[in-house]
Write a protein that holds these residues in place. Sequence first.
Motif, PDB file in Angstrom:
ATOM      1  N   MET A   1       0.827  -1.208   0.000  1.00  0.00           N
ATOM      2  CA  MET A   1       0.000   0.000   0.000  1.00  0.00           C
ATOM      3  C   MET A   1       0.863   1.261   0.000  1.00  0.00           C
TER       4      MET A   1
ATOM      5  N   PHE B   1       0.955   3.991  -2.987  1.00  0.00           N
ATOM      6  CA  PHE B   1       0.618   5.384  -2.714  1.00  0.00           C
ATOM      7  C   PHE B   1       1.728   6.314  -3.196  1.00  0.00           C
TER       8      PHE B   1
ATOM      9  N   THR C   1      -2.749   2.668 -10.293  1.00  0.00           N
ATOM     10  CA  THR C   1      -2.219   2.596  -8.934  1.00  0.00           C
ATOM     11  C   THR C   1      -3.319   2.780  -7.896  1.00  0.00           C
ATOM     12  N   VAL C   2      -4.265   3.668  -8.150  1.00  0.00           N
ATOM     13  CA  VAL C   2      -5.364   3.881  -7.205  1.00  0.00           C
ATOM     14  C   VAL C   2      -6.246   2.633  -7.129  1.00  0.00           C
ATOM     15  N   LEU C   3      -6.536   2.022  -8.265  1.00  0.00           N
ATOM     16  CA  LEU C   3      -7.367   0.823  -8.273  1.00  0.00           C
ATOM     17  C   LEU C   3      -6.725  -0.304  -7.473  1.00  0.00           C
ATOM     18  N   GLU C   4      -5.444  -0.550  -7.682  1.00  0.00           N
ATOM     19  CA  GLU C   4      -4.769  -1.611  -6.934  1.00  0.00           C
ATOM     20  C   GLU C   4      -4.626  -1.244  -5.458  1.00  0.00           C
ATOM     21  N   PHE C   5      -4.424   0.026  -5.160  1.00  0.00           N
ATOM     22  CA  PHE C   5      -4.368   0.479  -3.767  1.00  0.00           C
ATOM     23  C   PHE C   5      -5.688   0.179  -3.059  1.00  0.00           C
ATOM     24  N   VAL C   6      -6.794   0.434  -3.723  1.00  0.00           N
ATOM     25  CA  VAL C   6      -8.115   0.177  -3.138  1.00  0.00           C
ATOM     26  C   VAL C   6      -8.326  -1.319  -2.939  1.00  0.00           C
ATOM     27  N   ILE C   7      -7.943  -2.136  -3.927  1.00  0.00           N
ATOM     28  CA  ILE C   7      -8.115  -3.588  -3.805  1.00  0.00           C
ATOM     29  C   ILE C   7      -7.292  -4.131  -2.644  1.00  0.00           C
TER      30      ILE C   7
ATOM     31  N   SER D   1      -6.223  -2.458  -0.066  1.00  0.00           N
ATOM     32  CA  SER D   1      -6.806  -1.931   1.173  1.00  0.00           C
ATOM     33  C   SER D   1      -8.003  -2.770   1.615  1.00  0.00           C
ATOM     34  N   LEU D   2      -8.849  -3.148   0.666  1.00  0.00           N
ATOM     35  CA  LEU D   2     -10.004  -3.975   1.005  1.00  0.00           C
ATOM     36  C   LEU D   2      -9.584  -5.361   1.486  1.00  0.00           C
TER      37      LEU D   2
ATOM     38  N   ASN E   1      -4.991 -11.913  -7.406  1.00  0.00           N
ATOM     39  CA  ASN E   1      -4.848 -10.463  -7.459  1.00  0.00           C
ATOM     40  C   ASN E   1      -3.377 -10.060  -7.488  1.00  0.00           C
TER      41      ASN E   1
END
Length: 140
Positions: free
Chosen positions: A20, A24, A42-48, A50-51, A76
């Motif tokens: 993460m 970021f 990068t934002v999409l993978e960061f969100v995945i 994080s979840l 993933n």
Amino acid sequence: MEVDTAFLRSKRGIVKVAEMVTLFVAFVCFAVGSMPRYIAATVLEFVIISLLLLLYLFKLNKKLTFFFWPLIDVFNSIFAAVYFIVLSVIAVSTYNVTGTLAGGIVCFLSVGLLCVDSYTVFKNITFNKPRIENHNQVKE
């Protein structure tokens, strides 16, 4: 809701948090370089990630048993590693702003962490094999 703080101190938890952080940092670098397609990835993978981290942190993987979460985590990590290898090579080879170059290099670090994550999770998955609790047991 129970929080598994031991997961954050485990190797897998540390790797997830490091993924993460690197994603970021790559996001910030790509944002400085104004590269929207890299920012979105990068934002999409960061969100995945994080979840998935929240899933393990709150032990929801034990309550939501309709998915085999470790295998989803491995897939993933593998797909993200392949995608970020391509993204990093393109970002490093075609940069025109230093932020894009830095983001590509940080994405290479993320690829390494994603590979470590997928290996450690896949190594612990048992596919219909009984778990041996005591390695000194004699097979009957």
